[in-house]
Design an enzyme around this catalytic site. Structure first.
Site, PDB file in Angstrom:
ATOM      1  N   LYS A  69      40.249  43.055  55.673  1.00 56.86           N
ATOM      2  CA  LYS A  69      41.439  42.465  56.214  1.00 56.86           C
ATOM      3  C   LYS A  69      42.555  42.409  55.184  1.00 56.86           C
ATOM      4  CE  LYS A  69      38.771  38.787  57.311  1.00 56.86           C
ATOM      5  NZ  LYS A  69      37.328  39.061  57.522  1.00 56.86           N
ATOM      6  N   ASP A  72      44.865  46.642  49.263  1.00 59.15           N
ATOM      7  CA  ASP A  72      45.463  45.459  48.670  1.00 59.15           C
ATOM      8  C   ASP A  72      45.353  45.528  47.143  1.00 59.15           C
ATOM      9  OD1 ASP A  72      42.700  45.216  48.729  1.00 59.15           O
ATOM     10  OD2 ASP A  72      42.677  43.249  49.686  1.00 59.15           O
ATOM     11  N   ASP A  87      40.317  47.586  42.062  1.00 59.58           N
ATOM     12  CA  ASP A  87      39.692  46.839  40.972  1.00 59.58           C
ATOM     13  C   ASP A  87      38.729  47.779  40.235  1.00 59.58           C
ATOM     14  OD1 ASP A  87      39.098  44.507  39.506  1.00 59.58           O
ATOM     15  OD2 ASP A  87      37.427  44.005  40.822  1.00 59.58           O
TER      16      ASP A  87
HETATM   17  P1  IMP Z   1      36.975  47.500  44.089  1.00 57.50           P
HETATM   18  O1  IMP Z   1      36.253  46.765  43.007  1.00 57.50           O
HETATM   19  O2  IMP Z   1      38.075  48.362  43.528  1.00 57.50           O
HETATM   20  O3  IMP Z   1      36.012  48.270  44.945  1.00 57.50           O
HETATM   21  O4  IMP Z   1      37.698  46.410  45.019  1.00 57.50           O
HETATM   22  C1  IMP Z   1      36.933  45.714  45.933  1.00 57.50           C
HETATM   23  C2  IMP Z   1      37.638  44.689  46.745  1.00 57.50           C
HETATM   24  O5  IMP Z   1      37.436  43.435  46.108  1.00 57.50           O
HETATM   25  C3  IMP Z   1      39.139  44.772  46.946  1.00 57.50           C
HETATM   26  O6  IMP Z   1      39.535  45.625  47.986  1.00 57.50           O
HETATM   27  C4  IMP Z   1      39.432  43.320  47.309  1.00 57.50           C
HETATM   28  O7  IMP Z   1      39.185  43.103  48.692  1.00 57.50           O
HETATM   29  C5  IMP Z   1      38.429  42.552  46.484  1.00 57.50           C
HETATM   30  N1  IMP Z   1      39.074  42.012  45.278  1.00 57.50           N
HETATM   31  C6  IMP Z   1      39.063  42.526  44.040  1.00 57.50           C
HETATM   32  N2  IMP Z   1      39.770  41.763  43.179  1.00 57.50           N
HETATM   33  C7  IMP Z   1      40.263  40.744  43.920  1.00 57.50           C
HETATM   34  C8  IMP Z   1      41.125  39.614  43.606  1.00 57.50           C
HETATM   35  O8  IMP Z   1      41.589  39.387  42.465  1.00 57.50           O
HETATM   36  N3  IMP Z   1      41.397  38.772  44.639  1.00 57.50           N
HETATM   37  C9  IMP Z   1      40.932  38.957  45.910  1.00 57.50           C
HETATM   38  N4  IMP Z   1      40.149  40.002  46.242  1.00 57.50           N
HETATM   39  C10 IMP Z   1      39.823  40.879  45.259  1.00 57.50           C
HETATM   40 MG    MG Z   2      40.006  44.928  50.112  1.00 61.38          MG
END
Ligand code: IMP
Ligand code: MG
Length: 179
Positions: free
Chosen positions: A46, A103, A106
C-alpha cells in the site's frame, strides 16, 4: 506546514512543501522521458499509493495505472521477508512502458524481484521510480531511474510509509523516534 505533535516523530525530514516540489520536478522528468511512449505506472500496495497518485496528478502526458501487492513483511520494523506477489496486476503490460513506482528502496530485494518478474511479461521498457532511496542499507545493486530523495539510515514514516500500518497519511516525511 501543520505538523501534528505525534510522540512517534523524532524530526521532520522533508516538509509537505519540499515533498510536493520534488514530486513536481520528477513528474516533469517523467513527462519528458515518456512523451512519445505508452506509460503505465505500477504501484506497490500500500506504501506507494500516496506517492503514485501525487506524481500522476503532475504528469502532462497520458498514463495508465495498475497496482500489485507483495506478501506482507512482518509488522516489525525492517523485518526481512520473502517477497512474492500477493495481488497481481489487473491487466497485461505487454508492449507498454512500465514505470514501477516504489515508496522506498531499502535493501533492494523488493524492487529487484518486481523488476525481474515484470520484465518477463514483455513490456516495451521497464524503469524504476522511488520516492525515497536509502543506499546505506542496499544489498542488491539497482539502477534507480527516477528518485525524489536520498535519506539517511533511519526508519521513516509519512507519505505512504507506515509504522505498524499507521502514519501513511502524514503529508510530510518524518524520522520515527527509536523506542
Ligand atoms: P526493500 O528492503 O528495498 O525490499 O524494501 C522493502 C519495503 O520495506 C519497502 O517497500 C517498504 O514498504 C518497507 N520499508 C523499508 N524501509 C522503511 C521505512 O523506513 N519506513 C517504512 N517502511 C519501510
Ligand atoms: Mg513498500
Amino acid at each position: 506546514m501543520k505538523v501534528p505533535a505525534l510522540p512517534v516523530i523524532d524530526r521532520v525530514l522533508f516538509t509537505e512543501e519540499e515533498v510536493q516540489r520534488r514530486i513536481r520536478e520528477v513528474a516533469a522528468e517523467i513527462s519528458s522521458r515518456y512523451r512519445d511512449g505508452n506509460l503505465k505506472m505500477i504501484g506497490v500496495l500500500k506504501g506507494s499509493v500516496f506517492f503514485l497518485t501525487a506524481l500522476a496528478r503532475e504528469l502532462t502526458i497520458p498514463v495508465k495505472i495498475d497496482f500489485l501487492s507483495i506478501s506482507p513483511f512482518s509488522d516489525h520494523t525492517r523485518a526481512p521477508g520473502v517477497v512474492r506477489i500477493a495481488k497481481d496486476l489487473d491487466e497485461s503490460i505487454e508492449g507498454e512502458d512500465v514505470l514501477l513506482v516504489e515508496d522506498i528502496v531499502d535493501t533492494g530485494f523488493t524492487a529487484r524481484y518486481l523488476l525481474q518478474t515484470l520484465a518477463g511479461r514483455g513490456p516495451n521498457s521497464i524503469a524504476l521510480c522511488t520516492m525515497l532511496d536509502r543506499p546505506a542499507r542496499r544489498i542488491v545493486p539497482l539502477k534507480i531511474d527516477f528518485r525524489c530523495f536520498e535519506i539517511p539510515d533511519r526508519f521513516v514514516i509519512g507519505c505512504g510509509l507506515d509504522y505498524k500500518q499507521l502514519y501513511r497519511n502524514l503529508n510530510f516525511i518524518a524520522v520515527l523516534k527509536p523506542d
